[in-house]
Design a protein around this motif. Sequence first.
Motif, PDB file in Angstrom:
ATOM      1  N   THR A   1       0.847  -1.188   0.000  1.00  0.00           N
ATOM      2  CA  THR A   1       0.000   0.000   0.000  1.00  0.00           C
ATOM      3  C   THR A   1       0.881   1.235   0.000  1.00  0.00           C
ATOM      4  OG1 THR A   1      -1.646  -1.216   1.280  1.00  0.00           O
ATOM      5  CG2 THR A   1      -1.913   1.169   1.148  1.00  0.00           C
ATOM      6  N   MET A   2       0.538   2.198  -0.848  1.00  0.00           N
ATOM      7  CA  MET A   2       1.312   3.433  -0.984  1.00  0.00           C
ATOM      8  C   MET A   2       0.384   4.635  -0.833  1.00  0.00           C
ATOM      9  SD  MET A   2       4.668   2.958  -2.089  1.00  0.00           S
ATOM     10  CE  MET A   2       5.647   1.594  -2.716  1.00  0.00           C
ATOM     11  N   GLY A   3       0.992   5.819  -0.765  1.00  0.00           N
ATOM     12  CA  GLY A   3       0.232   7.049  -0.720  1.00  0.00           C
ATOM     13  C   GLY A   3       1.096   8.208  -1.137  1.00  0.00           C
ATOM     14  N   GLY A   4       0.468   9.337  -1.464  1.00  0.00           N
ATOM     15  CA  GLY A   4       1.194  10.551  -1.804  1.00  0.00           C
ATOM     16  C   GLY A   4       2.154  10.341  -2.963  1.00  0.00           C
ATOM     17  N   ALA A   5       3.401  10.786  -2.771  1.00  0.00           N
ATOM     18  CA  ALA A   5       4.408  10.693  -3.832  1.00  0.00           C
ATOM     19  C   ALA A   5       5.182   9.386  -3.803  1.00  0.00           C
ATOM     20  CB  ALA A   5       5.380  11.869  -3.716  1.00  0.00           C
ATOM     21  N   TYR A   6       4.886   8.523  -2.848  1.00  0.00           N
ATOM     22  CA  TYR A   6       5.676   7.289  -2.721  1.00  0.00           C
ATOM     23  C   TYR A   6       5.590   6.374  -3.945  1.00  0.00           C
ATOM     24  CZ  TYR A   6       6.969   8.309   2.090  1.00  0.00           C
ATOM     25  OH  TYR A   6       7.513   8.886   3.214  1.00  0.00           O
ATOM     26  N   PRO A   7       4.414   6.231  -4.596  1.00  0.00           N
ATOM     27  CA  PRO A   7       4.412   5.369  -5.787  1.00  0.00           C
ATOM     28  C   PRO A   7       5.382   5.845  -6.862  1.00  0.00           C
ATOM     29  CG  PRO A   7       2.171   5.796  -5.057  1.00  0.00           C
ATOM     30  CD  PRO A   7       3.057   6.697  -4.255  1.00  0.00           C
ATOM     31  N   ARG A   8       5.420   7.160  -7.070  1.00  0.00           N
ATOM     32  CA  ARG A   8       6.343   7.681  -8.086  1.00  0.00           C
ATOM     33  C   ARG A   8       7.793   7.443  -7.668  1.00  0.00           C
ATOM     34  NH1 ARG A   8       5.548  13.588 -10.529  1.00  0.00           N
ATOM     35  NH2 ARG A   8       5.994  12.940 -12.644  1.00  0.00           N
ATOM     36  N   GLU A   9       8.079   7.658  -6.390  1.00  0.00           N
ATOM     37  CA  GLU A   9       9.446   7.493  -5.909  1.00  0.00           C
ATOM     38  C   GLU A   9       9.912   6.050  -6.082  1.00  0.00           C
ATOM     39  OE1 GLU A   9      11.635   8.246  -1.656  1.00  0.00           O
ATOM     40  OE2 GLU A   9      10.532   9.888  -2.587  1.00  0.00           O
ATOM     41  N   TYR A  10       9.066   5.088  -5.709  1.00  0.00           N
ATOM     42  CA  TYR A  10       9.472   3.683  -5.824  1.00  0.00           C
ATOM     43  C   TYR A  10       9.427   3.194  -7.266  1.00  0.00           C
ATOM     44  CZ  TYR A  10      10.043   2.963  -0.841  1.00  0.00           C
ATOM     45  OH  TYR A  10      10.510   3.014   0.447  1.00  0.00           O
ATOM     46  N   ALA A  11       8.532   3.782  -8.077  1.00  0.00           N
ATOM     47  CA  ALA A  11       8.542   3.435  -9.500  1.00  0.00           C
ATOM     48  C   ALA A  11       9.835   3.906 -10.148  1.00  0.00           C
ATOM     49  CB  ALA A  11       7.339   4.068 -10.199  1.00  0.00           C
ATOM     50  N   ASP A  12      10.291   5.113  -9.786  1.00  0.00           N
ATOM     51  CA  ASP A  12      11.545   5.629 -10.338  1.00  0.00           C
ATOM     52  C   ASP A  12      12.734   4.773  -9.913  1.00  0.00           C
ATOM     53  OD1 ASP A  12      10.195   7.671 -11.570  1.00  0.00           O
ATOM     54  OD2 ASP A  12      10.788   9.235 -10.150  1.00  0.00           O
ATOM     55  N   ARG A  13      12.602   4.101  -8.776  1.00  0.00           N
ATOM     56  CA  ARG A  13      13.687   3.236  -8.286  1.00  0.00           C
ATOM     57  C   ARG A  13      13.556   1.809  -8.819  1.00  0.00           C
ATOM     58  NH1 ARG A  13      13.278   4.246  -1.960  1.00  0.00           N
ATOM     59  NH2 ARG A  13      14.671   2.441  -1.950  1.00  0.00           N
ATOM     60  N   ASN A  14      12.605   1.590  -9.737  1.00  0.00           N
ATOM     61  CA  ASN A  14      12.418   0.291 -10.392  1.00  0.00           C
ATOM     62  C   ASN A  14      12.003  -0.803  -9.411  1.00  0.00           C
ATOM     63  OD1 ASN A  14      12.309  -1.119 -12.829  1.00  0.00           O
ATOM     64  ND2 ASN A  14      14.361  -1.980 -12.554  1.00  0.00           N
ATOM     65  N   VAL A  15      11.237  -0.408  -8.371  1.00  0.00           N
ATOM     66  CA  VAL A  15      10.767  -1.372  -7.386  1.00  0.00           C
ATOM     67  C   VAL A  15       9.405  -1.947  -7.772  1.00  0.00           C
ATOM     68  CG1 VAL A  15      10.027  -1.636  -4.973  1.00  0.00           C
ATOM     69  CG2 VAL A  15      12.062  -0.286  -5.520  1.00  0.00           C
ATOM     70  N   LEU A  16       8.605  -1.176  -8.520  1.00  0.00           N
ATOM     71  CA  LEU A  16       7.205  -1.533  -8.742  1.00  0.00           C
ATOM     72  C   LEU A  16       6.977  -2.169 -10.107  1.00  0.00           C
ATOM     73  CD1 LEU A  16       5.479   1.640  -7.262  1.00  0.00           C
ATOM     74  CD2 LEU A  16       6.227  -0.451  -6.091  1.00  0.00           C
ATOM     75  N   LEU A  17       6.004  -3.046 -10.142  1.00  0.00           N
ATOM     76  CA  LEU A  17       5.633  -3.769 -11.361  1.00  0.00           C
ATOM     77  C   LEU A  17       4.777  -2.898 -12.268  1.00  0.00           C
ATOM     78  CD1 LEU A  17       5.626  -6.682 -12.702  1.00  0.00           C
ATOM     79  CD2 LEU A  17       3.380  -6.968 -11.609  1.00  0.00           C
TER      80      LEU A  17
END
Length: 430
Positions: free
Chosen positions: A95-111
């Motif tokens: 579960t994410m919120g705010g800017a965290y999805p973008r931050e982890y997507a930029d770090r290549n963590v998310l599918l």
Amino acid sequence: MPTSRGTTRMAAAVLGAALFATACSGGGSGDDGSVTIRFSWWGNDERAQITNQAVDAFEAANPGITVETESVDFNAYFDRLATSVAANDEPDVITMGGAYPREYADRNVLLDLAEVAEHLDVSALDEHAMAGGNFEGTQFAVPTGVNTYGLIANPAVFEAAGVPLPDDNAWSWEDFSRIAAEISAGSPEGTFGVEDPTSPDVLDLYANQHTGEGLYSAEGGIALQAETAQRWWEMTAGLMRSGATPPASITAELAGQPAPEQSLIGQGLAAMKFGWSNQLSAYRQASGADLVLLRAPGETTAQGPGMWLQASQLYTISRRSDHPEAAAKLVDFLVSDPRAADFIKADRGIPANPEIRAHLEASLDESRKVEFAFVDRMSELVDGHFVIGPTGSTESVQIVTRLNDSVLFGRVPPAEAAQQLVAELNDAVS
């Protein structure tokens, strides 16, 4: 250490820190073809209970999938997530919120969710809410629900102080300051007109009203002007001096996101508090009062509206998950299956799936009816302008909290704090 089925899942709320550190990465597979996945979120015991009930319903509908659940308090959640990601041990569904999805997507963590589209149908979900999880054309996150940010108010505290509720279609920030001071003056010592309102979300709203841009630009930079932040802190320092907000020592104590029962409004010691619409039920329960939602001041007296609708939270899937299809099935169930909605209801915002909204409307309690009505009202009034913070913007809470303390304790004047804020935000996202 995974939690077990049924009521023992409640232990996850207490043992969440250990869960992030010790659970096995990526779940596992049984000899019979069954799989185990992990699912994490933040929240209180009530959220843990209803989420685990929804997970039990998912497992009943998908007998080959076991879900180990992990929850911690909000203030610890993202620190624990960062630790687990660094150890290559993050949960399958995060579960994410705010800017965290973008931050982890930029770090290549998310599918990239297009890879599991066969198991996760998002075609019915609200387009604006979906945009909160889409970066450079790739969908990395699914909204749990739709939310808006405004004022939570306690009419009983207004009435006891002899102050009428405002016309929230017309009030200004000057009206807000005056009303908050009048409530404090007419209330017993220790009761305030409003909790200190400073946060990145309120600054975003205030800046949008006054300049047409919030904290961040669409290009990923800082849009906030130092002059805007200076005006804000001059106003909030004045609120404290007038007694409308608590002394700096109390505000510092309440920094972060305390549990509703620890907040002043949750204790019946404040008439107003800025917050998210989906928090209304929790604050009502904590206070035992029929709290209401108000439109933010300044929406019709400034340059333009600053409020917005957005995804309240988002579900993401780890790119390293051993079982992305099972994880996708869980997310699909949580956002689009009535069996999950019967437990979760609007705890994570008003469902982004219109079929689920329709399913729930007949069974809503009074708090949720107020929330649904308020979001419906705001959807006709906001301008739809919302910019997700770039990578690094998640540091804004710590930066704003520290500088706000400096202003309220008199260590730094508003003008200097405003210059520091813009400089530090720029450093965080550069």
